[in-house]
Structures are given as structure tokens and as C-alpha cells.
Design an enzyme around this catalytic site. Sequence first.
Site, mmCIF file in Angstrom:
data_model
loop_
_atom_site.group_PDB
_atom_site.id
_atom_site.type_symbol
_atom_site.label_atom_id
_atom_site.label_comp_id
_atom_site.label_asym_id
_atom_site.label_seq_id
_atom_site.Cartn_x
_atom_site.Cartn_y
_atom_site.Cartn_z
ATOM 1 N N ARG A 71 -26.050 20.061 68.960
ATOM 2 C CA ARG A 71 -26.334 21.404 68.453
ATOM 3 C C ARG A 71 -27.787 21.763 68.729
ATOM 4 N NH1 ARG A 71 -28.440 21.908 63.825
ATOM 5 N NH2 ARG A 71 -27.199 20.301 62.793
ATOM 6 N N TYR A 113 -22.257 49.001 73.516
ATOM 7 C CA TYR A 113 -21.057 48.182 73.367
ATOM 8 C C TYR A 113 -20.545 48.269 71.930
ATOM 9 C CZ TYR A 113 -18.416 43.848 72.701
ATOM 10 O OH TYR A 113 -17.470 42.917 72.353
ATOM 11 N N ASP A 146 -30.454 44.849 76.505
ATOM 12 C CA ASP A 146 -29.211 44.195 76.913
ATOM 13 C C ASP A 146 -29.071 44.413 78.415
ATOM 14 O OD1 ASP A 146 -26.568 43.521 77.526
ATOM 15 O OD2 ASP A 146 -25.829 44.114 75.555
ATOM 16 N N LYS A 179 -19.922 37.794 81.339
ATOM 17 C CA LYS A 179 -19.711 38.843 82.323
ATOM 18 C C LYS A 179 -20.213 38.416 83.708
ATOM 19 C CE LYS A 179 -18.262 41.261 78.728
ATOM 20 N NZ LYS A 179 -18.747 40.567 77.529
#
Length: 389
Positions: free
Chosen positions: A58, A111, A183, A208
Amino acid sequence: MSDEHNTPGAARSFETLAIHAGNTADPLTGAVVPPIYQVSTYKQDGVGGLRGGYEYSRSANPTRTALEENLAALEGGTRGLAFASGLAAEDCLLRTLLAPGDHVVIPNDAYGGTFRLFAKVVSRWGVEFSVADTSDPASVRAALTDRTKVIWVETPSNPLLGITDIAALADLARTAGAKLVVDNTFASPYLQQPLALGADVIVHSTTKYMGGHSDVVGGALITNDPALGEELAYHQNAMGAVAGPFDAWLVLRGIKTLAVRMDRHSENATKIAEMLTRHPRVTQVLYPGLPEHPGHEVAAKQMRAFGGMISFRVEGGEQAAVDVCDKAKLFTLGESLGGVESLIEHPGRMTHASVAGSALEVPADLVRLSVGIESADDLLADLRQALGD
């Protein structure tokens, strides 16, 4: 980025960095691709004797480290961080930068998942937001308050392909004492470099274009502020929504071909946008590569090319738009974007259903395309038949 992960010699072109940054040969076997370290914990040489700084995956994992160094290099940052999804990256960023009582300016075109995060999650934490047209600095300036800590931008925006002048808003943010977050998912670092234009943090959904093959979900944050990078890394570990090693490996693999894919995405999208502008059933085409697009000049200034995303409106209203989506054959009806295969969707009923009734509501007659890298002629033929030719 450490010297051991720098590219050979003096090579620093994007294409070379995409293939080599963070991708050192495995010291044990010489494997030229970083291994998938599918491991949760690491043997220590005595208490606190960590090998390479790794103790628990982690906190850090060698495969994720390779991706994070690659991301930082591509965006010209000092720190890259990889997450389990784009929204996980956004959540970490907002909880690092904001506290109850703070204020954020968000775009009027964004978005749907980002809007949902602000409207349904972050707002319950006591953070307020205002909506502004980020393509107009005056609109953003009017939305600022003395509590504004973040100006949030998507450029190109999702799904209306709006363009924001990053450098202009960076100046505005600095004057206001706020951070500018960009973004960069639609453009990718190959087409646009927001940090070089003055942004403080870049957000990606690596699902993406970075991954590029519709086979992984991931997110990223990149900054060139070392102190902020340390804060983000602390919260990344404390909150735990990190990219798994196999997902990190998939994104790292996808990035190697990012430049050549983005060239083809942009080339195909330009041909399709030009065809749609001439089609009698299309009432508006939204693509920044078109000279008539209101953001064309700004996009040409801050982007290498105009990307693979197109939205367009059709005569006949919502049902006509849905029918176009249903009739497409080569364009796959589906959410997401940025893969090698072309996708088509109805934003109002799909990716942006969460903004219905808000200031971000999208036109009902809107169709969004993620143009892939197939033959442009085949894609053009498919759209013509879907439009009724």
C-alpha cells in the site's frame, strides 16, 4: 526522478521518455520490462532494514514506482502518484488540499463523476463549490471568494470539448492564492503539458488514453511542487486507494505507445469532425481542431494536436441522438473513452446522467465519440450509415 531511472544519454523527447522513464532493466534477470511485483509485504534485513524502501505494497510497490516515475517524467513533474481509479486520485487530492469551510470553482462542463464527487460527497464535508465557465477568465474571477482554495479545470472538457486557457487561469489562481488543478485526461501528456503552463496539479484517469486498451482502471496525480507531492503521497498511503501492481504494469505498458496512438486518434478525429460538419443531419460539431470552434486558437497554442474526442448534436432531439448510438456498428456503444477501439455514447443518459437538473446538464441531442485507431474510412462509413445515409 532518480538518475537510475533517467533515459540513456541526453535523450529527453516525449517518445523516448514514454518508453524508458521508470523502466530500468530488472537487476536480477535483466528483463527489459519491469516485473509485476504481485506482493503485499517485503522481507526486512533486521527491524527497519528495508530493501529499497519497500515494506508494504500500500505504501510502495516497485511496479507502481516505475509507473509513478514515468508519469512524473511525461508531465514534467517532480512527483507522480498512481491510484486505483481517476476518482480515487481526485478524492485524495481534494482531501489533501481542502478543509471544511473551503471553496472550489468547478467548470460548467465536467465529467459527471467529478460533479457527483463535489455535489454528493465533498459538499457533505463542508466544502462549497461554485460553477463557472472556465473558458472565460472573467467568469472564473467572478466565482472566486476569499475562501477559494482550488480552481478545477478540464481542457478539453467532457463532453462539450470546451477549451480553457491554462496559463491565464494559472495567473488568476496565483493572484487568488488558490491551486490550479487540470484534468488532462482528454489531451494526455503527449498533447498538452499543464504544469509547464502554470498548473499546480494534474489529474488523469489512466483508464483512458494512458492505458489505451480498455483493459484497466486507474488514476494519477502529478505535481512539480515537492512539498505538495509529499503531502499527496502521505494521503495516498493513509487513504489507501492505490493502483495494484498488475494495473500499474498495464498502464505502464500502454504508455509506451501513447505518442503513436495519440497521433492516429487525432488524425482520425479530424477527418470525422470535418465530415460531420458537412452532414445535413448534424446541427453542431464540437471539436477544438475545427477553426470555427471558439477555443480553437487557445487549443492550437497549448496543444500539440486536438485529440480523439468529438461531440456532435443531431436534428430530431434526444431520440434521434439515441438512435444514432444504437445504429452504429463499428463504433461500440459504451461508456469510457481513450481505447484503440472507437466508442459512441449518449452522455445525457450515460456518463453524464448524474448532472441532470444541474448547471452542468448536457444537451439531450448530444452524441459523444471516442475515435479509435481503426481505418478512418471504415469509421466514416459507419457514422454515415448510423446517421441515415
